[in-house]
Write a protein that holds these residues in place. Structure first.
Motif, mmCIF file in Angstrom:
data_model
loop_
_atom_site.group_PDB
_atom_site.id
_atom_site.type_symbol
_atom_site.label_atom_id
_atom_site.label_comp_id
_atom_site.label_asym_id
_atom_site.label_seq_id
_atom_site.Cartn_x
_atom_site.Cartn_y
_atom_site.Cartn_z
ATOM 1 N N ILE A 98 7.742 -0.319 -2.886
ATOM 2 C CA ILE A 98 7.439 -1.071 -4.110
ATOM 3 C C ILE A 98 8.715 -1.413 -4.859
ATOM 4 C CG2 ILE A 98 6.321 -0.897 -6.387
ATOM 5 C CD1 ILE A 98 4.517 -1.472 -3.877
ATOM 6 N N MET A 99 9.589 -0.438 -4.961
ATOM 7 C CA MET A 99 10.846 -0.706 -5.682
ATOM 8 C C MET A 99 11.629 -1.815 -4.982
ATOM 9 S SD MET A 99 12.186 2.958 -7.143
ATOM 10 C CE MET A 99 11.762 4.047 -5.811
ATOM 11 N N LYS A 100 11.630 -1.774 -3.657
ATOM 12 C CA LYS A 100 12.329 -2.830 -2.917
ATOM 13 C C LYS A 100 11.629 -4.173 -3.095
ATOM 14 C CE LYS A 100 14.336 -2.207 1.064
ATOM 15 N NZ LYS A 100 14.542 -1.899 2.484
ATOM 16 N N GLN A 108 6.060 4.858 -0.153
ATOM 17 C CA GLN A 108 5.357 3.767 -0.815
ATOM 18 C C GLN A 108 6.115 3.299 -2.063
ATOM 19 O OE1 GLN A 108 0.987 3.997 -0.644
ATOM 20 N NE2 GLN A 108 1.119 3.766 -2.862
ATOM 21 N N ASP A 109 6.619 4.274 -2.820
ATOM 22 C CA ASP A 109 7.393 3.930 -4.018
ATOM 23 C C ASP A 109 8.656 3.168 -3.637
ATOM 24 O OD1 ASP A 109 5.464 5.308 -5.278
ATOM 25 O OD2 ASP A 109 6.743 6.872 -6.133
ATOM 26 N N PHE A 156 -0.234 -6.286 -5.902
ATOM 27 C CA PHE A 156 -0.810 -5.946 -4.604
ATOM 28 C C PHE A 156 -2.261 -5.498 -4.772
ATOM 29 C CE2 PHE A 156 3.765 -5.222 -4.402
ATOM 30 C CZ PHE A 156 4.096 -6.004 -3.323
ATOM 31 N N LEU A 170 9.398 -11.329 0.606
ATOM 32 C CA LEU A 170 9.320 -9.940 1.056
ATOM 33 C C LEU A 170 9.619 -9.860 2.546
ATOM 34 C CD1 LEU A 170 6.270 -8.138 -0.581
ATOM 35 C CD2 LEU A 170 8.672 -7.572 -0.738
ATOM 36 N N ILE A 172 3.506 -1.607 2.722
ATOM 37 C CA ILE A 172 2.429 -2.220 1.925
ATOM 38 C C ILE A 172 1.224 -2.518 2.812
ATOM 39 C CG2 ILE A 172 1.806 -4.290 0.593
ATOM 40 C CD1 ILE A 172 4.851 -4.217 -0.337
ATOM 41 N N LEU A 182 10.234 -1.036 -15.539
ATOM 42 C CA LEU A 182 11.021 -0.857 -14.313
ATOM 43 C C LEU A 182 11.766 -2.120 -13.864
ATOM 44 C CD1 LEU A 182 11.662 1.313 -12.111
ATOM 45 C CD2 LEU A 182 9.740 0.395 -10.839
ATOM 46 N N PHE A 184 0.049 0.309 -6.820
ATOM 47 C CA PHE A 184 1.404 0.735 -6.441
ATOM 48 C C PHE A 184 2.296 1.005 -7.654
ATOM 49 C CE2 PHE A 184 0.910 -1.638 -2.196
ATOM 50 C CZ PHE A 184 0.498 -0.481 -1.545
ATOM 51 N N PHE A 233 -3.499 -2.657 -3.998
ATOM 52 C CA PHE A 233 -3.427 -1.373 -4.692
ATOM 53 C C PHE A 233 -2.312 -1.490 -5.726
ATOM 54 C CE2 PHE A 233 -5.132 -0.643 -0.479
ATOM 55 C CZ PHE A 233 -6.333 -0.009 -0.790
ATOM 56 N N ARG A 286 3.621 -5.481 -15.071
ATOM 57 C CA ARG A 286 4.902 -5.215 -14.408
ATOM 58 C C ARG A 286 5.415 -6.481 -13.686
ATOM 59 N NH1 ARG A 286 4.889 -0.824 -9.717
ATOM 60 N NH2 ARG A 286 3.718 -2.509 -8.721
ATOM 61 N N PRO A 346 9.567 -3.110 3.388
ATOM 62 C CA PRO A 346 8.470 -2.900 2.438
ATOM 63 C C PRO A 346 7.124 -3.419 2.936
ATOM 64 C CG PRO A 346 10.133 -4.402 1.533
ATOM 65 C CD PRO A 346 10.692 -3.827 2.780
ATOM 66 N N LYS A 396 7.649 9.541 -0.821
ATOM 67 C CA LYS A 396 7.862 8.386 -1.698
ATOM 68 C C LYS A 396 8.095 7.086 -0.929
ATOM 69 C CE LYS A 396 7.332 10.533 -5.468
ATOM 70 N NZ LYS A 396 6.193 10.180 -6.312
ATOM 71 N N ALA A 454 -0.570 0.662 3.645
ATOM 72 C CA ALA A 454 -1.325 1.267 2.538
ATOM 73 C C ALA A 454 -2.652 0.578 2.312
ATOM 74 C CB ALA A 454 -0.493 1.204 1.260
ATOM 75 N N LEU A 470 4.385 3.621 -10.039
ATOM 76 C CA LEU A 470 5.068 4.899 -9.793
ATOM 77 C C LEU A 470 4.294 5.992 -10.537
ATOM 78 C CD1 LEU A 470 8.864 3.990 -10.020
ATOM 79 C CD2 LEU A 470 7.304 3.793 -8.096
ATOM 80 N N TYR A 475 3.714 -12.931 1.955
ATOM 81 C CA TYR A 475 4.953 -12.136 1.960
ATOM 82 C C TYR A 475 6.170 -13.013 2.234
ATOM 83 C CZ TYR A 475 1.750 -8.156 2.218
ATOM 84 O OH TYR A 475 0.772 -7.249 1.952
ATOM 85 N N ARG A 477 13.803 -12.009 -5.755
ATOM 86 C CA ARG A 477 12.503 -11.342 -5.994
ATOM 87 C C ARG A 477 12.448 -10.745 -7.390
ATOM 88 N NH1 ARG A 477 12.998 -9.154 -0.723
ATOM 89 N NH2 ARG A 477 13.559 -7.109 -1.526
#
Lengths: 239, 412
Positions: free
Chosen positions: B311-313, B307-308, A92, A57, B408, A109, A96, A94, A158, B404, B305, B411, A98, A52, A84
C-alpha cells in the motif's frame, strides 16, 4: 476543448512465462478531466490489470500511458512513484489502511510522504477531508474501531489527500453492504463532479450506470463503450 | 523522515514482547563484549605493566648487532670479508660515563650503568645458576622499579652488608635463605665469594624472581674478573611504549646493541597479537549473534506487513523510503539495546573487578584487572548497530522488492 487527464495508447500487458498470458491486449483509451469512467467486465477479463496500468502501479509490456499529457513509459520506478504520489489517488476493494494508525494519520500519510505542506496545513486538510466524508468524529479512531463503510471512506479521504488529478478505484464497493456502497459511489460521483477524474472498476451494473462512461472489457480488449447522453447511457462503440 | 520514524515506531511498539527480546539480545551481546574487552585488555595491560616494571625499558649491551664493516671493505668495493668474529677485544662499554651523559641529554628518561654476569649460587648443597647484575643503588632508583619491588631491606643495604646481594623472593624460598644469611657465589672465572643476603625483592615475574640477583657493581666486576667494566646501560623512559623508537636512536648514536623491552619480549608480544585476534573474532561473533534476534524480528515484521508495504508503495512512497522504515526499526531496537548493553557491560566489569583470584606465580591474591575504556563502549555499540542495520537491511530489501500489484491482487 476538453482536456485529457489520462490516455492509454496501444496498451498491452503480457505475462511472460512457459505459457505467456496477455492480460491487456491493445487498449486505446482517453479519459477526460472530470470524467467518471466505470470499467466493467467478467472476472479475468483484464479490467483490474488495465486499472493498475492506468494508475502506474504496473508497467505495460507495450504501449504508452500519458497522465495529464506526460508520457510515462520511460519513467524510472522512482519517478513513477512520484507520479503516483502526486497525481493519482488509489482506492482498493479492501481499505488497506495501516492498522496501527488513526484515521487521520492514514489520511496524512500521502501528504507526509509528499512533504509539500506544513504539519499544521496537513492536519487541517486531513480533518477537512474526513469531515467532508462524514468522519470528523472518527479522526482519532483506528481502522479496527470503524465499520467497513467508514474504513472505505477513510481510504477515499487518503486517496484525495494530495489533490490528485486522477482517482483510481478497484472495486471500491466490492466488500461493502448496500448502504455503504451507495454512500461510497455518491462520494466518487461528487469527486468527479468537482473536476477530478475518476476511473472505477466495478462488477455492479447499477453503479456503472451512474458513470459518465462505461467501458466493458472482455479478454483484455474493449468490447463495448457506453456513454451518457442526455441522462441515459447509450452505446457509443462496439468492437 | 518523521513519517518513517512514526511508522517504524508503531511497528516496534505494537510488538512489545518481540521488541524486548530483540533489545535484550543486543544488550547481552554488547554487555558481554564490553566485559570481555575490559577483562582481556585489563589482564594484558597488567601483564605488560609487570613486564615493563621488571626490566629496563632499553638495555644497551657491550656488543654490536652485526659485524662491523672492515676498513678494507670500506676502501675497496671488490672486497668482501667473511667469518669475522663479532666480539670486542675487551668486554664492556667504552667510556660509559660519557655515553650516559650524552644519552641523558636527550632521552626522555634516565640511564644507569650495570654489570651483568652469570654465576652459580651455592647454599646448603643447592647450586643454582643465576644472573648477577651489579648496580649503583643511587642511580638505579632512577632507572628501574627495583626499589619499590623490595620486600625486605633497601637498595642502600647492598653497601652496608659485606658483598651484599639482593635476592628474588622465589629464589630465596628455593634456597631457604633469609635476609642476613650468607651464601656462596661462584663466578665463571672460578671466583668464589661469600655474600650476605641484604634484601629480598619480588618483581611478580617468577622467571626473574628465581634467577636474578643484584649486587653492587664492584661485586659483579669482581665475579667477572674485570674491574671497572660496565657492560650494560639500563634506560628507563617516561613513556615505555616509545622504547622501540628510542632504542633505534640510541643504537645509531652509540653503535652498541640497544634492545627495547618490546624486542626482548617479541615472542611474548606476538602471542598477544594472536590472542587479540581471537578475542576480536569472538567478540565480533557475539555481536553478530546478538543481531540475529533483530533479524528475526524484522523478518517477522516485514512478512506481516507485506500488505502495508504494498500500500505504501502504491501510494507513491519510494522503495528505499519503505526499506528505511525497517532499518529504523532495527536501529530503534539496536540503540535501546546498546544503551542497556552499556549499563550491563559496566555492571559486569564492576562485578568482575570485585572477584579476587590466587596467583600461584606470585603467591598473592589479586583482583581481576579490568580496563575501563570508552572505546570499548563505542566500538561494541558501533559494531552492534551496524549488525542490527545489516540484519534489517536484507529482509527489508526482499520485502520492499515485492510488486504491490501481486500483494493487492492476493489480498482480494
Amino acid at each position: 476543448m476538453t482536456e485529457v487527464a489520462l490516455q492509454a495508447v496501444e496498451l498491452v500487458r503480457r505475462i511472460e512465462g512457459v505459457v505467456s498470458h496477455t492480460l491487456v491486449n491493445g487498449i486505446d483509451l482517453a479519459v477526460n478531466k472530470g470524467e467518471f469512467v466505470a470499467i466493467t467486465g467478467p472476472s479475468g477479463s483484464g479490467k483490474s490489470s488495465l486499472l493498475y496500468l492506468l494508475g502506474l502501479l504496473d508497467a505495460p509490456s507495450e504501449g504508452e500511458i500519458m497522465i495529464c499529457g506526460q508520457p510515462t513509459s520511460k519513467l524510472s520506478e522512482t519517478e513513477r512513484a512520484d507520479v503516483r504520489l502526486t497525481k493519482c489517488g488509489f482506492v482498493f476493494q479492501f481499505h488497506f489502511l495501516l492498522p496501527e494508525f488513526t484515521s487521520l494519520d492514514n489520511v496524512l500519510l500521502p501528504m507526509r510522504a509528499a512533504g509539500r505542506m506544513t504539519e499544521g496545513e496537513m492536519r487541517e486538510r486531513g480533518l477537512a477531508l474526513l469531515g467532508s466524508l462524514g468522519l470528523g468524529e472518527h479522526a482519532n479512531k483506528r481502522p479496527n474501531q470503524l465499520s467497513g463503510g467508514q474504513r472505505q471512506r477513510v481510504a477515499i479521504a487518503r486517496a484525495l489527500a494530495n489533490r490528485p488529478e486522477i482517482i483510481v478505484a478497484d472495486e471500491p464497493t466490492g466488500a461493502l453492504d448496500t448502504a455503504s456502497t451507495e454512500q461510497v459511489f455518491s462520494i466518487l460521483r461528487d469527486i468527479a463532479d468537482q473536476g477530478q477524474t475518476v476511473v472505477v472498476v466495478t462488477h455492479d451494473p447499477a453503479l456503472a450506470a451512474r458513470a459518465d462512461r462505461r467501458i466493458h472489457i472482455v479478454d483484455g480488449k474493449i468490447a463495448e463503450i457506453t456513454e451518457r447522453c442526455g441522462g441515459e447511457l447509450v452505446c457509443a462503440a462496439v468492437s | 523522515m518523521k513519517l518513517l520514524f512514526n511508522i517504524a515506531w508503531t511497528h516496534v511498539s505494537a510488538r512489545v514482547r518481540q521488541t524486548l527480546v530483540g533489545m535484550a539480545g543486543v544488550a547481552m551481546g554488547v554487555g558481554f563484549t564490553i566485559m570481555m574487552a575490559g577483562l582481556m585488555q585489563g589482564s594484558q595491560i597488567d601483564f605488560l605493566r609487570q613486564l615493563v616494571d621488571t626490566m629496563p625499558h632499553i638495555t644497551v649491551e657491550d656488543e654490536r648487532r652485526s659485524v662491523p664493516t672492515q676498513p678494507a671493505e670500506q676502501e675497496y668495493a671488490a672486497v668482501q670479508m667473511a667469518d669475522i668474529a663479532n666480539v670486542g677485544k675487551r668486554p664492556g662499554i667504552k667510556y660509559p660515563e660519557s655515553v650516559m651523559s650524552s644519552l641523558r641529554s636527550w632521552i626522555p628518561g634516565d640511564v644507569a650503568p650495570s654489570v651483568q654476569t652469570s654465576a652459580i649460587i651455592d647454599h646448603g648443597g643447592a647450586r643454582i645458576g643465576i644472573t648477577l647484575t651489579g648496580i649503583d643503588p643511587r642511580r638505579e632508583v632512577h632507572a628501574s622499579k627495583l626499589a619499590s619491588q623490595m620486600r625486605e631491606g633497601k637498595l642502600d643495604d647492598l653497601a652496608r652488608a659485606p658483598n651484599g646481594i639482593i635476592v628474588g623472593e622465589a629464589l630465596a624460598e628455593k634456597l631457604g635463605v633469609k635476609t642476613g644469611n650468607t651464601v656462596l657465589l661462584v663466578g665463571g672465572q672460578g671466583t668464589r665469594l661469600n655474600s650476605t643476603v641484604a634484601g629480598l625483592f619480588r618483581s611478580g615475574m617468577k622467571r626473574v624472581d628465581e634467577s636474578q640477583i643484584y649486587s653492587l657493581a664492584g661485586t659483579a666486576q669482581l665475579m667477572m674478573g674485570q674491574s671497572g667494566v660496565v657492560n650494560q646501560l639500563r634506560l628507563r623512559l617516561n613513556d615505555p611504549m616509545s622504547a622501540q623508537k628510542v632504542a633505534t636512536q640510541v643504537e645509531a648514536q652509540t653503535g652498541y646493541k640497544s634492545v627495547s623491552w618490546q624486542e626482548a619480549n617479541a615472542d611474548l608480544l606476538s602471542t598477544f597479537t594472536v590472542r587479540d585476534f581471537i578475542v576480536l573474532t569472538v567478540m565480533g561473533a557475539m555481536l553478530l549473534t546478538s543481531s540475529f534476534a533483530t533479524y528475526n524480528i524484522i523478518s517477522t515484521i516485514t512478512h506481516e506487513k507485506r500488505q502495508d508495504i504494498a500500500i505504501m508503495k502504491s501510494l507513491g512512497m519510494r522503495e528505499y523510503a519503505v526499506r528505511r522504515i525497517f532499518i529504523i526499526e532495527s536501529i530503534i531496537i539496536g540503540v535501546v539495546g546498546i544503551l542497556f548493553g552499556w549499563i550491563l557491560g559496566y555492571l559486569l566489569c564492576y562485578g568482575w573487578s570485585k572477584i579476587t583470584i590466587f596467583n600461584p606465580l606470585t603467591g598473592t591474591t589479586v583482583p581481576l584487572q579490568i580496563y575501563y575504556s570508552a572505546m570499548h563502549y563505542v566500538v561494541a555499540g558501533g559494531i552492534s548497530l551496524l549488525c542490527c542495520a545489516g540484519a534489517a537491511y536484507f529482509p527489508a530489501r526482499k520485502a520492499t522488492r515485492v510488486h504491490p500489484v501481486d500483494i493487492i491482487r492476493g489480498a482480494s
